[in-house]
Design an enzyme around this catalytic site. Structure first.
Site, PDB file in Angstrom:
ATOM      1  N   HIS A 165       0.867  -1.176   0.000  1.00 13.49           N
ATOM      2  CA  HIS A 165       0.000   0.000   0.000  1.00 13.49           C
ATOM      3  C   HIS A 165       0.897   1.216   0.000  1.00 13.49           C
ATOM      4  O   HIS A 165       1.655   1.449   0.933  1.00 13.49           O
ATOM      5  CB  HIS A 165      -0.924   0.024   1.218  1.00 13.49           C
ATOM      6  CG  HIS A 165      -1.963   1.104   1.138  1.00 13.49           C
ATOM      7  ND1 HIS A 165      -3.237   0.875   0.650  1.00 13.49           N
ATOM      8  CD2 HIS A 165      -1.914   2.425   1.446  1.00 13.49           C
ATOM      9  CE1 HIS A 165      -3.923   1.998   0.686  1.00 13.49           C
ATOM     10  NE2 HIS A 165      -3.141   2.958   1.152  1.00 13.49           N
ATOM     11  N   CYS A 166       0.823   1.989  -1.064  1.00 13.15           N
ATOM     12  CA  CYS A 166       1.852   2.992  -1.332  1.00 13.15           C
ATOM     13  C   CYS A 166       1.523   4.306  -0.648  1.00 13.15           C
ATOM     14  O   CYS A 166       0.564   4.972  -0.984  1.00 13.15           O
ATOM     15  CB  CYS A 166       1.999   3.204  -2.836  1.00 13.15           C
ATOM     16  SG  CYS A 166       3.332   4.322  -3.225  1.00 13.15           S
ATOM     17  N   GLN A 167       2.362   4.669   0.335  1.00 13.37           N
ATOM     18  CA  GLN A 167       2.373   6.024   0.873  1.00 13.37           C
ATOM     19  C   GLN A 167       3.699   6.713   0.559  1.00 13.37           C
ATOM     20  O   GLN A 167       3.764   7.921   0.417  1.00 13.37           O
ATOM     21  CB  GLN A 167       2.181   6.003   2.397  1.00 13.37           C
ATOM     22  CG  GLN A 167       0.918   5.309   2.846  1.00 13.37           C
ATOM     23  CD  GLN A 167      -0.334   6.038   2.458  1.00 13.37           C
ATOM     24  OE1 GLN A 167      -0.299   7.209   2.117  1.00 13.37           O
ATOM     25  NE2 GLN A 167      -1.464   5.341   2.482  1.00 13.37           N
TER      26      GLN A 167
END
Length: 361
Positions: A182-184
């Site tokens: 999950h890209c932050q």
């Protein structure tokens, strides 16, 4: 005298009767408490019993409130990061057009002007396209109808069949096909999965290339601007106008920001390039590493069933089926879909030969 003796005897009988009654009630109360205790313990064991329970499951359960807090805070951070990357990128583009481009047009030769105009706008187009597609494209999820879904395991969060390479995202609170992460860190506020993995990597690649381009092209201007800023505090101070001071600070801001992003995002891009070369995702790297160590102790060799060789892995990832796709699908914006549905993993058409099985003894 006899009446007193009779009264005393009656009192004693009544007292003994009360004691016997109290003892019975006390024993009955104790038995009820014991029954409730055994019943509660049995209910608790029946609710928590799992033959697969181990120390990892216990630790996950203990840290579940912490995970919940981090997941909910991260969702809000994602929105902030998206606004931040748009704002920072827009500021760099504005500085290039306002400060650098007029200087290039005045001092560079026509050949270099054409090169900068062509490469700069192509790079900007690729960054904007892939960033937009990465944040708006769904990574892919297992279908709601589970009748025809072939799963290799059961998701303990969704309590539903989970296809191969599918993992549960605690932030999205659902399973994601071929989930990478999950890209932050790259400011997408989205899961990176089967249908947007290529967009994510291409955005990282072209953003790194753009930052390197700005850092190299603006190196001479950065040195001149930095030297000019150092003279601001001399006595007497130099006579720089407001516009000149803004130009100096803008050039320094551009070079520092682009160089920093090039280093950080470049390292992330190289990391994912290595994963793509091996035909695995970030999550699968940890799984495969443990599996490789486990089989090594048994004298066996682990082989990744989704790896078709370094070159073929890149062709599968980028969707290159024929030679012209290197131009139309890699060097130009292309919304083509990846190979497969994410539910099953058949041999891609660009791969000519079948690889070895999962385990080779």
């Amino acid at each position: 005298m006899r009446s007193r003796q009779r009264m005393f005897a009656a009192v004693m009988r009544l007292l003994l009767k009360c004691l016997r009654l109290g003892r019975r009630r006390r024993f009955k109360l104790v038995r009820q408490v014991e029954q409730l205790w055994h019943y509660g313990r049995l209910c608790l064991r029946s609710l928590l019993y799992n033959s697969f329970t181990n120390s990892d499951v216990v630790l996950d359960s203990l840290f579940e409130p912490v995970y919940w807090l981090v997941d909910h805070v991260t969702r809000w951070f994602g929105v902030v990061f998206v606004a931040l990357v748009i704002g920072l990128t827009s500021s760099i583009v504005a500085i290039v057009y306002i400060c650098l481009l007029p200087l290039i047009l005045q001092t560079y030769t026509p050949a270099w002007i054409c090169w900068h105009l062509a490469y700069g706008h192509w790079n900007l187009l690729m960054i904007v396209f892939h960033y937009y597609m990465a944040i708006t494209t769904s990574p892919g999820h297992p279908p709601q109808a589970k009748d025809d879904l072939t799963g290799v395991s059961i998701c303990r969060k969704c309590i539903a069949p989970k296809p191969a390479r599918t993992h549960h995202c605690s932030i999205c609170n659902r399973c994601v096909l071929k989930m990478d992460h999950h890209c932050q860190a790259a400011w997408l506020n989205n899961c990176v999965g089967h249908f947007n993995h290529r967009y994510f990597f291409s955005f990282c690649l072209f953003m790194t290339m753009g930052c390197i381009y700005c850092s190299i092209s603006g190196w001479d201007m950065f040195r001149d601007a930095y030297a000019a800023i150092e003279t601001y505090y001399q006595t007497p101070p130099p006579t720089f106008s407001f516009r000149q001071r803004a130009f100096h600070k803008s050039v320094v801001y551009l070079w520092v920001l682009c160089s920093s992003v090039a280093l950080a995002l470049g390292a992330l891009t190289l990391w994912h390039a290595a994963l793509i070369t091996r035909g695995e995702t970030s999550i699968e790297r940890h799984i495969n590493k443990k599996e490789r160590q486990r089989l090594q102790k048994k004298g066996k060799v682990f082989r990744n069933p989704y790896s078709f060789g370094s070159w073929n892995n890149w062709k599968v990832f980028l969707g290159v089926d024929v030679p012209r796709h290197w131009l139309t699908r890699v060097l130009l914006p292309s919304p083509h879909l990846p190979h497969g549905t994410g539910l099953s993993w058949d041999l891609p058409p660009c791969v000519m030969e079948q690889r070895a099985p999962l385990l080779a003894i």
